[in-house]
Design a protein around this motif. Structure first.
Motif, short mmCIF file in Angstrom:
data_model
loop_
_atom_site.label_atom_id
_atom_site.label_comp_id
_atom_site.label_asym_id
_atom_site.label_seq_id
_atom_site.Cartn_x
_atom_site.Cartn_y
_atom_site.Cartn_z
N PRO A 1 16.47 1.35 2.61
CA PRO A 1 15.50 0.53 1.91
C PRO A 1 16.13 -0.41 0.90
O PRO A 1 15.69 -1.53 0.72
N LYS A 2 17.23 0.06 0.25
CA LYS A 2 17.87 -0.84 -0.70
C LYS A 2 18.48 -2.03 0.02
O LYS A 2 18.36 -3.18 -0.42
N SER A 3 19.14 -1.79 1.16
CA SER A 3 19.77 -2.89 1.89
C SER A 3 18.71 -3.84 2.42
O SER A 3 18.87 -5.05 2.38
N HIS A 4 17.58 -3.28 2.89
CA HIS A 4 16.49 -4.15 3.35
C HIS A 4 15.92 -4.94 2.18
O HIS A 4 15.59 -6.11 2.29
N LYS B 1 8.90 -5.14 9.24
CA LYS B 1 9.35 -5.12 10.64
C LYS B 1 10.66 -4.36 10.79
O LYS B 1 10.89 -3.72 11.82
N GLN B 2 11.51 -4.42 9.79
CA GLN B 2 12.78 -3.71 9.87
C GLN B 2 12.62 -2.20 9.77
O GLN B 2 13.56 -1.46 10.04
N ARG B 3 11.43 -1.73 9.41
CA ARG B 3 11.20 -0.29 9.29
C ARG B 3 10.73 0.32 10.61
O ARG B 3 10.52 1.53 10.68
N GLY B 4 10.52 -0.48 11.64
CA GLY B 4 10.18 0.07 12.94
C GLY B 4 8.76 -0.24 13.39
O GLY B 4 7.95 -0.78 12.64
N ALA B 5 8.48 0.15 14.65
CA ALA B 5 7.18 -0.19 15.26
C ALA B 5 6.02 0.50 14.56
O ALA B 5 4.92 -0.07 14.46
N ASP B 6 6.21 1.71 14.07
CA ASP B 6 5.12 2.42 13.40
C ASP B 6 4.62 1.66 12.19
O ASP B 6 3.42 1.60 11.92
N MET C 1 0.81 -1.21 0.00
CA MET C 1 0.00 0.00 0.00
C MET C 1 0.85 1.26 0.00
O MET C 1 1.86 1.34 0.69
N ARG C 2 0.39 2.27 -0.77
CA ARG C 2 1.02 3.58 -0.71
C ARG C 2 0.72 4.22 0.65
O ARG C 2 -0.31 3.94 1.28
N GLY C 3 1.63 5.09 1.08
CA GLY C 3 1.48 5.71 2.39
C GLY C 3 2.25 5.00 3.47
O GLY C 3 2.43 5.53 4.56
N PHE C 4 2.73 3.78 3.16
CA PHE C 4 3.58 3.05 4.09
C PHE C 4 5.02 3.10 3.58
O PHE C 4 5.28 3.16 2.38
N GLU C 5 5.96 3.06 4.52
CA GLU C 5 7.34 3.39 4.21
C GLU C 5 7.98 2.48 3.18
O GLU C 5 8.67 2.95 2.27
N ILE C 6 7.75 1.18 3.30
CA ILE C 6 8.40 0.24 2.39
C ILE C 6 8.02 0.52 0.94
O ILE C 6 8.87 0.65 0.06
N THR C 7 6.74 0.63 0.67
CA THR C 7 6.28 0.86 -0.70
C THR C 7 6.74 2.22 -1.22
O THR C 7 7.24 2.33 -2.35
N ASP C 8 6.59 3.26 -0.40
CA ASP C 8 6.97 4.60 -0.85
C ASP C 8 8.46 4.70 -1.15
O ASP C 8 8.87 5.32 -2.15
N LEU C 9 9.31 4.09 -0.31
CA LEU C 9 10.74 4.17 -0.53
C LEU C 9 11.18 3.36 -1.76
O LEU C 9 12.09 3.77 -2.48
N MET C 10 10.54 2.23 -2.00
CA MET C 10 10.87 1.46 -3.20
C MET C 10 10.52 2.25 -4.45
O MET C 10 11.26 2.25 -5.44
N HIS C 11 9.39 2.95 -4.42
CA HIS C 11 9.00 3.78 -5.56
C HIS C 11 10.02 4.89 -5.78
O HIS C 11 10.44 5.17 -6.91
N LYS C 12 10.42 5.55 -4.68
CA LYS C 12 11.40 6.64 -4.80
C LYS C 12 12.71 6.14 -5.37
O LYS C 12 13.34 6.79 -6.22
N ALA C 13 13.15 4.98 -4.89
CA ALA C 13 14.42 4.43 -5.35
C ALA C 13 14.38 4.13 -6.85
O ALA C 13 15.32 4.45 -7.59
N LEU C 14 13.28 3.54 -7.32
CA LEU C 14 13.17 3.22 -8.74
C LEU C 14 13.09 4.48 -9.60
O LEU C 14 13.70 4.58 -10.66
#
Length: 424
Positions: free
Chosen positions: A408-411, A324-329, A216-229
């Motif tokens: 995010p790349k390392s994760h 989980k590696q992105r933190g409790a939030d 989902m957009r709005g969550f860190e993993i997805t947003d950071l992968m989009h930014k990286a690409l």
């Protein structure tokens, strides 16, 4: 289905009739957005004139085809059936009919007569040729349906295939290859999209790039992968790529329609965004558009015709580790993110143009860049750069670090490596 109400005059009814398989004389016809925009494109480019009945000689036909190489693209269409130009070729110049598959995109440059346009398939090394006009293609489709019964998507039963090329071709990602056309059935028309209203529908001359997934957009993993690409794309394509800024008010209208499940009729805000994309596409640059959507479904019937890219993580354990590696939030939204990723993975593969399922960020970026390089060369055959630049692979780590996107790349890579060890 996305529809548009088009009011037509008696003068132009025949033009609309050529674009639709079935029409009526009411003067007000609800048509798909792609058909409505194609009708408007023809009106704008050719002043709504019906196709001329001029009959040129062979010499004049060759002159027109030769000059068409340097002509500007008038508009683009996406096909809703497969046409074999080599079978029973009756084009003005024998052997110059364009062959295309259902869902291929065509660049139309000029009109030749009432039966033929001039243009090419948007594929690398695809030649200029004669494209059957909507009226002719509609007639061929009706004849095929009458003789063989309704032809469903996927071709006719027990149809024979032409010789398959030695090198296997990924049919879902053959944007840069004309080899896939070698496997078209040896019949004039096949693979008719049964739910389409006409043989062609409008798309922008340069299709926008839209990313979906892994969740989902709005969550860190997805947003950071989009930014990286996106930053990897900007590094590779430089001034050949633009990020189109979508106005917030249009995004709010679109997201509101999606949230209320009204997009199956006509997503509010999408028409305005699509209009702007058609104008921006005339610059003939690759265009990244961030609609912040979680699924391609709202765009399925839109005339936007985007290049849909799916960042795919099908292993729930891998995605869980990433979150989980992105933190409790981020862990608080774990269930919702896993559900969204599963829904995306369950969609038909054909809803996406590119699926990135590589285990390493550099491999995923290379996959997408190779696809877009082919699309760039296919859409601009005269201006396409011949240089091969793979410096993005060496510079990507520095780009990520500069942008603060190292983690995010390392994760991405560490979690993807786990995918080799985890059995699904």
């Amino acid at each position: 289905m996305v529809t548009s109400s088009v009011t037509i005059s008696l003068y132009n009814f025949q033009l609309l009739d050529q674009l639709l398989y079935a029409t009526d004389q009411s003067g007000k016809i609800a048509v798909d957005d792609g058909i409505a925009r194609l009708y408007k494109e023809i009106q704008d480019v050719w002043s709504g004139e019906l196709l001329p009945t001029n009959q040129y000689g062979l010499k004049e036909a060759w002159e027109i085809i030769s000059s068409a190489e340097k002509m500007d693209v008038a508009f683009a269409v996406r096909t809703n059936l497969t046409f074999n130009g080599f079978h029973d070729d009756d084009s003005p110049i024998h052997g110059k009919a364009v062959t295309f598959r259902a869902r291929d995109c065509l660049h139309v440059k000029a009109k030749y007569n009432e039966d033929w346009w001039i243009g090419r398939v948007v594929k690398v090394d695809a030649p200029i040729g004669f494209i059957p006009a909507p009226a002719k293609l509609k007639k061929l489709a009706e004849e095929a349906s009458a003789q063989l019964g309704p032809i469903k998507k996927g071709g006719m039963k027990d149809e024979k295939k032409l010789q398959v090329p030695e090198k296997p071709v990924d049919k879902m990602e053959d944007m840069g290859s004309i080899e896939s056309l070698c496997t078209i059935a040896p019949t004039r028309v096949s693979e008719i999209e049964t739910r389409a209203q006409g043989p062609y529908e409008s798309v922008p001359v340069i299709r926008p790039i839209i990313l979906c997934g892994p969740s989902m957009r709005g969550f860190e993993i997805t947003d950071l992968m989009h930014k990286a690409l996106v930053h990897a794309l900007k590094r590779q394509f430089e001034d050949r790529l633009e990020s189109y800024p979508v106005q917030d008010r249009f995004l709010k209208l679109l997201h509101s329609s999606i949230a209320s499940n009204k997009y199956s009729i006509n997503p509010e805000g999408l028409d305005e965004i699509t209009n702007n994309i058609y104008e921006e596409a005339k610059k003939f640059k690759l265009m990244f558009v961030d609609l912040k959507i979680n699924s391609p479904v709202p765009l399925k019937n839109s005339a936007m015709g985007p290049i849909l890219v799916h960042i795919k993580i099908s292993n729930s354990k891998v995605l869980t580790n990433l979150i989980k590696q992105r933190g409790a939030d981020q862990k608080r939204g774990l269930t919702a993110q896993l559900y969204a990723a599963t829904k995306l993975c369950d969609l038909d593969r054909r809803q996406f143009d590119v699926v990135l399922n590589e285990h390493d960020f550099d491999d995923a970026a290379e996959h997408l860049i190779n696809y877009l390089e082919k699309y760039w060369r296919a859409s601009r055959p005269l201006q396409a750069s011949k240089r091969v630049n793979d410096s993005f692979l060496r510079n990507t780590p520095a780009i990520m670090s500069k942008l603060g996107l190292k983690s995010p790349k390392s994760h991405y890579n560490s979690a993807r490596r786990q995918d080799h060890r985890i059995k699904v």
